[in-house]
Scaffold this motif. Structure first.
Motif, PDB file in Angstrom:
ATOM      1  N   GLY A  64       4.425   1.033  -2.735  1.00 23.22           N
ATOM      2  CA  GLY A  64       4.677   1.066  -1.195  1.00 23.22           C
ATOM      3  C   GLY A  64       6.208   1.178  -1.062  1.00 23.22           C
ATOM      4  O   GLY A  64       6.807   1.877  -1.642  1.00 23.22           O
ATOM      5  N   GLU A  65       6.347   0.504  -0.176  1.00 23.69           N
ATOM      6  CA  GLU A  65       7.808   0.482   0.608  1.00 23.69           C
ATOM      7  C   GLU A  65       8.934  -0.457  -0.073  1.00 23.69           C
ATOM      8  O   GLU A  65       8.366  -1.536  -0.378  1.00 23.69           O
ATOM      9  CB  GLU A  65       7.751   0.090   1.902  1.00 23.69           C
ATOM     10  N   PRO A  66       9.917   0.357  -0.834  1.00 23.66           N
ATOM     11  CA  PRO A  66      10.934  -0.701  -1.485  1.00 23.66           C
ATOM     12  C   PRO A  66      11.790  -1.340  -0.550  1.00 23.66           C
ATOM     13  O   PRO A  66      12.026  -0.759   0.443  1.00 23.66           O
ATOM     14  CB  PRO A  66      11.720   0.337  -2.384  1.00 23.66           C
TER      15      PRO A  66
ATOM     16  N   MET B 287       0.890  -1.334   0.189  1.00 20.42           N
ATOM     17  CA  MET B 287      -0.009  -0.038  -0.057  1.00 20.42           C
ATOM     18  C   MET B 287       0.983   1.346  -0.044  1.00 20.42           C
ATOM     19  O   MET B 287       1.951   1.319   0.527  1.00 20.42           O
ATOM     20  CB  MET B 287      -0.891   0.042   1.107  1.00 20.42           C
ATOM     21  N   PRO B 288       0.326   2.456  -0.326  1.00 24.49           N
ATOM     22  CA  PRO B 288       1.098   3.557  -0.597  1.00 24.49           C
ATOM     23  C   PRO B 288       1.477   4.057   0.811  1.00 24.49           C
ATOM     24  O   PRO B 288       0.757   4.078   1.695  1.00 24.49           O
ATOM     25  CB  PRO B 288       0.240   4.465  -1.203  1.00 24.49           C
ATOM     26  N   VAL B 289       2.753   4.927   1.072  1.00 29.69           N
ATOM     27  CA  VAL B 289       3.141   5.269   2.120  1.00 29.69           C
ATOM     28  C   VAL B 289       2.220   6.498   2.279  1.00 29.69           C
ATOM     29  O   VAL B 289       2.094   7.392   1.556  1.00 29.69           O
ATOM     30  CB  VAL B 289       4.499   5.604   2.324  1.00 29.69           C
ATOM     31  N   SER B 290       1.656   6.872   3.583  1.00 28.07           N
ATOM     32  CA  SER B 290       1.056   7.986   4.105  1.00 28.07           C
ATOM     33  C   SER B 290       1.444   8.417   5.373  1.00 28.07           C
ATOM     34  O   SER B 290       2.484   7.925   6.169  1.00 28.07           O
ATOM     35  CB  SER B 290      -0.509   7.842   4.350  1.00 28.07           C
ATOM     36  N   ASP B 291       1.573   9.893   5.519  1.00 25.78           N
ATOM     37  CA  ASP B 291       1.826  10.657   6.650  1.00 25.78           C
ATOM     38  C   ASP B 291       0.788  11.079   7.432  1.00 25.78           C
ATOM     39  O   ASP B 291      -0.090  11.988   7.011  1.00 25.78           O
ATOM     40  CB  ASP B 291       2.742  11.778   6.309  1.00 25.78           C
ATOM     41  N   ASP B 292       0.515  10.362   8.746  1.00 26.68           N
ATOM     42  CA  ASP B 292      -0.692  10.630   9.471  1.00 26.68           C
ATOM     43  C   ASP B 292      -0.336  11.623  10.781  1.00 26.68           C
ATOM     44  O   ASP B 292      -1.141  11.751  11.654  1.00 26.68           O
ATOM     45  CB  ASP B 292      -1.350   9.276   9.940  1.00 26.68           C
TER      46      ASP B 292
ATOM     47  N   ALA C  73      15.820  -3.122 -11.192  1.00 30.53           N
ATOM     48  CA  ALA C  73      14.701  -3.847 -10.793  1.00 30.53           C
ATOM     49  C   ALA C  73      14.383  -3.498  -9.084  1.00 30.53           C
ATOM     50  O   ALA C  73      15.305  -3.625  -8.492  1.00 30.53           O
ATOM     51  CB  ALA C  73      15.057  -5.246 -10.792  1.00 30.53           C
ATOM     52  N   ILE C  74      13.226  -3.193  -8.928  1.00 32.65           N
ATOM     53  CA  ILE C  74      12.879  -3.021  -7.550  1.00 32.65           C
ATOM     54  C   ILE C  74      11.933  -3.912  -6.963  1.00 32.65           C
ATOM     55  O   ILE C  74      11.125  -4.097  -7.431  1.00 32.65           O
ATOM     56  CB  ILE C  74      12.511  -1.624  -7.226  1.00 32.65           C
ATOM     57  N   ARG C  75      12.278  -4.539  -5.768  1.00 27.41           N
ATOM     58  CA  ARG C  75      11.343  -5.010  -5.092  1.00 27.41           C
ATOM     59  C   ARG C  75      10.707  -4.528  -3.987  1.00 27.41           C
ATOM     60  O   ARG C  75      11.179  -3.781  -3.248  1.00 27.41           O
ATOM     61  CB  ARG C  75      11.904  -6.570  -4.288  1.00 27.41           C
TER      62      ARG C  75
END
Length: 357
Positions: free
Chosen positions: A208-210, A1-6, A232-234
């Motif tokens: 999301g997070e690499p 999931m995408p990173v968010s700043d809460d 290539a990124i996982r």
């Protein structure tokens, strides 16, 4: 999931109905930010500053007069003298610390041009500095995630398309199109850190997070810092992306940009030019015909219009704008991991950026 700043945005916000008083420091690409803010509802551009406007080919008096604002040759003086709510810092990374400190001391929100920093060590130092000012929200100008086509793709991934699995993306800047500071290892630290970071952030927004990076490529034309990469990124959650970037393109093609994603229930393709996605084609496995959506493509100088609008609206409402420091640090870490992987020929782990690590 995408990173968010809460985080809660604790900066003082202007009284209801008053525009956000803004200023811009650095009038290279920053002049585009100034022109955008000058025409934007909800923003009141009051001043601009540049130490050496002539080196930008700019007549400071004529530019500031045309926008109806005050012009300074010292950004620190501008921050001290003007009554501001927010400042755009559009100077290269090496010159940012004193400006960030001055903006933080004044309780201002700030909008930072990319890249966030020169390298990992510099990114960590700037992140610590920003953390000293919890009342000053920070937004990075990773503007592609705010383009309507990219925002729409994010909606589809959360809806009918489902979880992204495999992605391919390309953003290749024209050769010989970057100022000298980009290639200074103590400043821009190369085209991957300065420009391919747009793709790093867009992929983070979508995937999301690499977790790891494996890069090939090198310094094909510069013979110093890398100028062409295939990476290539996982990602956490199992998604994988392959991207190409650098500055081996040509001006005649106007910087085409593409991103294709295959998902649990379908696939989609973003296309565009001048760095900007503006066309989206998608379908699920159940579709008999693809769905095509398209948006007007603004001029290159207005690439950050949607991002600046988000910044102004968020700060005015007292909520944190995104992307923030965490995403800025993450993009720098990816660029440095690419360099390490090129040197070692092996995958490199990417550590998480931010307080959730």
């Amino acid at each position: 999931m995408p990173v968010s700043d809460d985080r809660t945005c604790r900066t003082s916000v202007p009284p209801e109905g008053r525009p956000l008083r803004c200023a811009v420091v650095g009038l290279g690409f920053g002049r585009c930010h100034a022109e955008e803010l000058a025409r934007m509802d909800g923003a009141d551009l009051v001043a601009v500053a540049d130490l050496h406007p002539e080196s930008q080919g700019l007549d400071l008096d004529a530019f500031s007069s045309r926008l109806g604002v005050r012009g300074y040759r010292d950004g620190l003086r501008m921050i001290a003298d003007e009554e501001l709510d927010a400042v755009v810092v559009a100077v290269p990374p090496r010159g940012r610390e004193r400006l960030v400190r001055a903006a933080g001391d004044a309780g201002l929100a700030f909008f930072l041009e990319k890249p966030f920093a020169t390298d990992d060590e510099h990114a960590e130092a700037l992140a610590r500095l920003c953390a000293d000012y919890p009342s000053s929200p920070v937004m990075l100008d990773f503007c592609l995630r705010h383009l309507p086509a990219v925002a729409r793709l994010r909606e589809l991934l959360d809806g009918p398309l489902g979880r992204p699995l495999v992605v391919n993306a390309d953003l290749m800047l024209p050769r010989d199109d970057s100022p000298a500071w980009v290639w200074d290892p103590a400043d821009g630290n190369g085209i991957v850190n300065e420009n391919t970071c747009h793709l790093f952030d867009t992929l983070g927004f979508l995937l999301g997070e690499p977790l790891s990076v494996h890069a090939e490529g090198g310094a094909y034309r510069t013979r110093s810092l890398e100028d062409g990469i295939a990476v290539a990124i996982r990602y956490d959650g199992g998604s994988a992306a392959v991207l190409t970037g650098g500055n081996l393109g040509v001006e005649a093609l106007r910087t085409p940009v593409t991103l294709s994603v295959h998902t649990e229930r379908g696939q989609a393709r973003l296309t565009g030019r001048d760095h900007m996605f503006h066309s989206l084609t998608w379908a699920t496995a159940e579709h008999t015909e693809p769905v095509h959506e398209e948006w007007d493509l603004p001029s290159r100088g207005r690439i950050s219009a949607a991002a600046l609008r988000h910044f102004v609206q968020s700060v005015g409402a007292g909520v944190p704008p995104v992307p923030g420091v965490r995403e800025g640090v993450r993009a720098v870490r990816l660029a440095m991991a690419v360099r390490e992987s090129l040197a070692t020929g092996t995958p490199v782990a990417v550590t998480c950026a931010g307080p959730r690590c």
